[in-house]
Design a protein around this motif. Structure first.
Motif, PDB file in Angstrom:
ATOM      1  N   TYR A  32      54.656   1.828  63.781  1.00  0.00           N
ATOM      2  CA  TYR A  32      53.963   3.088  64.056  1.00  0.00           C
ATOM      3  C   TYR A  32      54.322   4.141  63.002  1.00  0.00           C
ATOM      4  O   TYR A  32      53.454   4.888  62.538  1.00  0.00           O
ATOM      5  N   PRO A  80      49.659   3.265  47.919  1.00  0.00           N
ATOM      6  CA  PRO A  80      50.787   3.287  48.856  1.00  0.00           C
ATOM      7  C   PRO A  80      50.350   3.540  50.299  1.00  0.00           C
ATOM      8  O   PRO A  80      50.875   2.919  51.224  1.00  0.00           O
ATOM      9  N   VAL A  81      49.373   4.442  50.477  1.00  0.00           N
ATOM     10  CA  VAL A  81      48.907   4.751  51.836  1.00  0.00           C
ATOM     11  C   VAL A  81      48.298   3.503  52.476  1.00  0.00           C
ATOM     12  O   VAL A  81      48.633   3.132  53.605  1.00  0.00           O
ATOM     13  N   LEU A  94      55.211   3.751  59.913  1.00  0.00           N
ATOM     14  CA  LEU A  94      54.566   3.483  58.625  1.00  0.00           C
ATOM     15  C   LEU A  94      53.154   4.073  58.596  1.00  0.00           C
ATOM     16  O   LEU A  94      52.761   4.733  57.634  1.00  0.00           O
ATOM     17  N   VAL A  95      52.414   3.837  59.674  1.00  0.00           N
ATOM     18  CA  VAL A  95      51.054   4.371  59.738  1.00  0.00           C
ATOM     19  C   VAL A  95      51.095   5.898  59.790  1.00  0.00           C
ATOM     20  O   VAL A  95      50.347   6.598  59.088  1.00  0.00           O
ATOM     21  N   THR A 119      47.080   7.557  42.892  1.00  0.00           N
ATOM     22  CA  THR A 119      48.510   7.477  43.183  1.00  0.00           C
ATOM     23  C   THR A 119      48.733   7.352  44.678  1.00  0.00           C
ATOM     24  O   THR A 119      49.549   6.570  45.134  1.00  0.00           O
ATOM     25  N   ALA A 139      52.093   7.447  56.429  1.00  0.00           N
ATOM     26  CA  ALA A 139      50.990   7.300  55.477  1.00  0.00           C
ATOM     27  C   ALA A 139      49.925   8.373  55.741  1.00  0.00           C
ATOM     28  O   ALA A 139      49.440   9.025  54.811  1.00  0.00           O
ATOM     29  N   ILE A 170      52.901  -4.088  64.051  1.00  0.00           N
ATOM     30  CA  ILE A 170      52.531  -3.821  65.448  1.00  0.00           C
ATOM     31  C   ILE A 170      51.796  -5.024  66.050  1.00  0.00           C
ATOM     32  O   ILE A 170      52.033  -5.393  67.208  1.00  0.00           O
ATOM     33  N   ALA A 184      54.470   7.033  39.402  1.00  0.00           N
ATOM     34  CA  ALA A 184      54.133   7.972  40.483  1.00  0.00           C
ATOM     35  C   ALA A 184      53.748   7.218  41.750  1.00  0.00           C
ATOM     36  O   ALA A 184      54.139   7.593  42.859  1.00  0.00           O
ATOM     37  N   THR A 185      53.006   6.123  41.579  1.00  0.00           N
ATOM     38  CA  THR A 185      52.606   5.314  42.736  1.00  0.00           C
ATOM     39  C   THR A 185      53.830   4.691  43.393  1.00  0.00           C
ATOM     40  O   THR A 185      53.965   4.681  44.618  1.00  0.00           O
ATOM     41  N   MET A 242      55.744   7.327  45.272  1.00  0.00           N
ATOM     42  CA  MET A 242      55.029   7.662  46.504  1.00  0.00           C
ATOM     43  C   MET A 242      55.274   6.581  47.560  1.00  0.00           C
ATOM     44  O   MET A 242      55.559   6.874  48.721  1.00  0.00           O
ATOM     45  N   PHE A 243      55.194   5.327  47.111  1.00  0.00           N
ATOM     46  CA  PHE A 243      55.369   4.244  48.072  1.00  0.00           C
ATOM     47  C   PHE A 243      56.789   4.230  48.608  1.00  0.00           C
ATOM     48  O   PHE A 243      57.008   4.050  49.806  1.00  0.00           O
ATOM     49  N   SER A 298      51.087  11.793  54.668  1.00  0.00           N
ATOM     50  CA  SER A 298      51.000  12.023  53.231  1.00  0.00           C
ATOM     51  C   SER A 298      49.572  12.414  52.841  1.00  0.00           C
ATOM     52  O   SER A 298      49.366  13.251  51.965  1.00  0.00           O
ATOM     53  N   VAL A 299      48.596  11.808  53.534  1.00  0.00           N
ATOM     54  CA  VAL A 299      47.196  12.172  53.270  1.00  0.00           C
ATOM     55  C   VAL A 299      46.955  13.633  53.670  1.00  0.00           C
ATOM     56  O   VAL A 299      46.361  14.415  52.919  1.00  0.00           O
ATOM     57  N   ILE A 330      57.178   6.953  51.224  1.00  0.00           N
ATOM     58  CA  ILE A 330      56.559   6.585  52.504  1.00  0.00           C
ATOM     59  C   ILE A 330      57.434   5.561  53.233  1.00  0.00           C
ATOM     60  O   ILE A 330      57.756   5.717  54.420  1.00  0.00           O
ATOM     61  N   LEU A 331      57.857   4.536  52.487  1.00  0.00           N
ATOM     62  CA  LEU A 331      58.609   3.443  53.101  1.00  0.00           C
ATOM     63  C   LEU A 331      59.957   3.928  53.651  1.00  0.00           C
ATOM     64  O   LEU A 331      60.319   3.629  54.791  1.00  0.00           O
ATOM     65  N   ALA A 351      51.017   0.914  53.235  1.00  0.00           N
ATOM     66  CA  ALA A 351      51.850   1.282  54.392  1.00  0.00           C
ATOM     67  C   ALA A 351      51.081   1.089  55.699  1.00  0.00           C
ATOM     68  O   ALA A 351      51.631   0.585  56.685  1.00  0.00           O
ATOM     69  N   VAL A 352      49.807   1.468  55.703  1.00  0.00           N
ATOM     70  CA  VAL A 352      49.000   1.318  56.923  1.00  0.00           C
ATOM     71  C   VAL A 352      48.855  -0.162  57.285  1.00  0.00           C
ATOM     72  O   VAL A 352      49.056  -0.554  58.442  1.00  0.00           O
ATOM     73  N   GLY A 388      52.201  -1.487  58.490  1.00  0.00           N
ATOM     74  CA  GLY A 388      52.475  -0.965  59.838  1.00  0.00           C
ATOM     75  C   GLY A 388      51.656  -1.675  60.894  1.00  0.00           C
ATOM     76  O   GLY A 388      52.181  -2.128  61.915  1.00  0.00           O
TER      77      GLY A 388
END
Lengths: 56, 250
Positions: free
Chosen positions: B99, A17-18, B101-102, A13, B105, A29, B15-16, B19-20, B108-109, B23-24, A21-22, A25
């Motif tokens: 910046y 998304p992580v 977004l990174v 999950t 993310a 940049i 769920a994904t 989550m997205f 969240s980790v 984050i967004l 997003a990375v 992003g």
């Protein structure tokens, strides 16, 4: 087994998304700060200097 | 192979998606807000120094001749070049959204590993981001005023990305490593790019007075610090509030 599946599912999950997003992003940049195409460079010129990116 | 393809075509789980979207949304709010404030601060504190330097870059002013040059020439007033300033605002907001977004993310980790993420801890994230993205590369490639001599831009960009990546990993190790080995690795990652050295110009050709160059670098770092602390705090705050909102909606 159930725990393992749940953990794997939670990780899954989070992973997509992580990563998305990375990548998004870093893409933004790169575009605003680093691509040297002249139109983009001119538009972002002052920002690149003020934000400490290598500009010219 | 067949199994892989089946996986790839499976619909994304709710769920994904949730989550997205969390984050967004957090990153867009945080990046836009911090970017807007950063852009306004840059227009007030950095832009006049940049415009002053451009008078030397264009040759309109020359400071190493026989005559003394005024340190306070007539500069274009604030917002006199609307298109140029508007573009700067848009690009600053975009940059800080990238910046954010990174940052979100990674937040969240970290939260997934049991670390608290909110507006207060976000300040620390912002400080770490400033060090990784602004201060670490700037330590050897100082923020450049227009007109300075510099090495090939592509070589500098490669060094910039490598240094930022090393410093970002170092910041993560310092924050979450928790043992002496990770601190030693972090220190090595922070120092190495500067021992290797940034690409430098072969000759100095910069026509801009050193006073302007130094003020520009100091101001760029100062605004960068403010902007990063804000983007970190906002990112932590919105990450938290978006999470609560999603929980309430569920």
């Amino acid at each position: 087994m159930t725990t393992q599946t749940q953990t794997a599912s939670a990780a899954k999950t989070g992973f997509l998304p992580v990563m998305f997003a990375v990548v998004l992003g870093l893409g933004i940049i790169t575009l605003t700060g680093h691509v040297q195409a002249s139109g983009l460079h001119d538009a972002a010129h002052d920002v690149r200097h003020a934000t400490g990116f290598p500009c010219h | 192979m067949t199994r892989h393809m089946t996986c790839a075509t499976q619909p994304v789980s709710p769920a994904t998606k949730q989550m997205f979207s969390r984050i967004l949304t957090s990153a867009l709010f945080a990046g836009a807000a911090a970017g807007l404030i950063a852009a306004l601060l840059q227009l007030v504190f950095v832009q006049p120094v940049l415009l002053h330097a451009e008078l030397y870059e264009s040759g309109e002013l020359v400071h190493f001749g026989g005559e003394a040059v005024t340190a306070h020439p007539e500069l274009p007033g604030m917002f006199s070049e609307l298109t140029r300033d508007a573009l700067s605002v848009i690009f600053t907001m975009l940059t800080y959204t990238g910046y954010a977004l990174v940052l979100v993310a990674l937040m969240s980790v970290a939260e997934g590993q049991g670390h608290k993420i909110d507006g207060r801890t976000g300040v620390l994230w912002g400080l770490a981001g400033f060090i990784a993205v602004h201060f670490a590369p700037g330590f050897s490639l100082a923020p450049e005023v227009p007109g300075v001599a510099a090495a090939d831009v592509y070589a500098r960009q490669i060094w910039w990305f490598a240094t930022v990546a090393a410093a970002a990993v170092a910041m993560w190790l310092i924050a979450f490593g928790g043992n002496i080995i990770s601190y030693v690795i972090a220190a090595a990652l922070l120092v190495a790019p500067h021992l290797i050295g940034a690409p430098e110009p072969d000759v100095f050709t910069g026509p801009v007075p050193t006073e302007i160059g130094a003020l520009f670098a100091a101001r760029a770092f100062g605004i960068g610090l403010v902007a990063w602390v804000l983007v970190g705090a906002f990112a932590g705050y919105f990450w938290q509030s978006e999470g609560k909102r999603a929980e309430a909606a569920a």
